[in-house]
Motif scaffolding. Structure first.
Motif, PDB file in Angstrom:
ATOM      1  N   TYR A   1      39.923  42.523  39.887  1.00  0.00           N
ATOM      2  CA  TYR A   1      41.348  42.787  39.729  1.00  0.00           C
ATOM      3  C   TYR A   1      42.168  41.716  40.425  1.00  0.00           C
ATOM      4  O   TYR A   1      41.999  41.480  41.622  1.00  0.00           O
TER       5      TYR A   1
ATOM      6  N   HIS B   1      34.739  42.784  46.238  1.00  0.00           N
ATOM      7  CA  HIS B   1      35.895  42.593  45.373  1.00  0.00           C
ATOM      8  C   HIS B   1      35.555  42.753  43.891  1.00  0.00           C
ATOM      9  O   HIS B   1      36.368  42.430  43.025  1.00  0.00           O
TER      10      HIS B   1
ATOM     11  N   LYS C   1      42.598  42.219  34.765  1.00  0.00           N
ATOM     12  CA  LYS C   1      41.167  42.474  34.946  1.00  0.00           C
ATOM     13  C   LYS C   1      40.384  41.279  34.413  1.00  0.00           C
ATOM     14  O   LYS C   1      40.366  41.048  33.209  1.00  0.00           O
TER      15      LYS C   1
ATOM     16  N   ARG D   1      27.694  42.280  42.036  1.00  0.00           N
ATOM     17  CA  ARG D   1      28.274  43.279  42.924  1.00  0.00           C
ATOM     18  C   ARG D   1      28.873  42.592  44.144  1.00  0.00           C
ATOM     19  O   ARG D   1      28.441  41.524  44.535  1.00  0.00           O
TER      20      ARG D   1
ATOM     21  N   GLN E   1      34.860  45.245  40.846  1.00  0.00           N
ATOM     22  CA  GLN E   1      35.220  46.606  40.440  1.00  0.00           C
ATOM     23  C   GLN E   1      34.349  47.051  39.263  1.00  0.00           C
ATOM     24  O   GLN E   1      33.731  46.234  38.597  1.00  0.00           O
TER      25      GLN E   1
ATOM     26  N   ARG F   1      31.692  45.402  34.790  1.00  0.00           N
ATOM     27  CA  ARG F   1      32.261  44.891  36.042  1.00  0.00           C
ATOM     28  C   ARG F   1      33.442  43.956  35.775  1.00  0.00           C
ATOM     29  O   ARG F   1      33.501  43.287  34.755  1.00  0.00           O
TER      30      ARG F   1
ATOM     31  N   ARG G   1      40.585  44.465  46.705  1.00  0.00           N
ATOM     32  CA  ARG G   1      39.265  44.902  47.168  1.00  0.00           C
ATOM     33  C   ARG G   1      38.899  46.218  46.481  1.00  0.00           C
ATOM     34  O   ARG G   1      39.745  47.059  46.230  1.00  0.00           O
ATOM     35  N   ARG G   2      37.616  46.376  46.176  1.00  0.00           N
ATOM     36  CA  ARG G   2      37.118  47.591  45.530  1.00  0.00           C
ATOM     37  C   ARG G   2      37.412  48.817  46.403  1.00  0.00           C
ATOM     38  O   ARG G   2      37.178  48.807  47.607  1.00  0.00           O
ATOM     39  N   ASP G   3      37.928  49.845  45.800  1.00  0.00           N
ATOM     40  CA  ASP G   3      38.227  51.126  46.451  1.00  0.00           C
ATOM     41  C   ASP G   3      39.268  51.028  47.562  1.00  0.00           C
ATOM     42  O   ASP G   3      39.413  51.939  48.361  1.00  0.00           O
TER      43      ASP G   3
END
Length: 151
Positions: free
Chosen positions: A83, A72, A102, A69, A74, A80, A33-35
């Protein structure tokens, strides 16, 4: 829109040491998950016959094309990616990441992205074992990954 990732040819639950690779046991893979580096979607064992993930996302029209966007997805606009996090799962169930792949969204043909936005689904198909028999890593672009709309 949804991104559906279909993976085959996983490297196994154990990979022996190699030059530059210390070797690992209890190998698993999931979508990061992003961040939230430690929050993974759909953790699959490395010896599974296949793995699949479906990601919810949105596509926003920009002068440079669709910007995808979601939780999930990145990276920054124009760069974009998704991961796939590889890690070792111990006897307590704790996941320790050791490498990532990636899946580069900027490598998807713009016509395919447009068709996926219209149809609501972008599909990625790839194998998860590299040429040395290890978990796939680094930036993944065609021909290592095949992107299609809706299928």
């Amino acid at each position: 829109m949804r991104i559906h990732i279909e993976a085959t040819n996983l490297p196994g639950r154990s990979c022996p040491p190699n030059a530059g690779f210390p070797g690992y046991d209890g190998i698993h893979v999931g979508v990061q998950r992003r961040d939230r580096r430690d929050e993974l979607l759909g953790l699959h064992p490395g010896d599974a016959s296949s793995a699949a993930w479906t990601l919810e996302c949105t596509a926003v029209a920009t002068p440079g094309g669709a910007d995808i966007r979601g939780p999930h997805i990145q990276g920054r606009p124009g760069g974009r990616f998704i991961y796939l996090a590889w890690g070792s799962v111990d006897d307590t169930g704790a996941f320790t990441m050791f490498r990532r792949a990636k899946l580069m969204l900027d490598a998807v043909d713009p016509a395919t992205v447009e068709a996926a936005v219209r149809g609501g689904r972008l599909v990625a198909r790839l194998g998860l074992t590299d040429g040395r028999g290890e978990p796939l890593r680094a930036a993944v672009r065609p021909p290592l990954i095949e992107w299609s709309a809706g299928a």
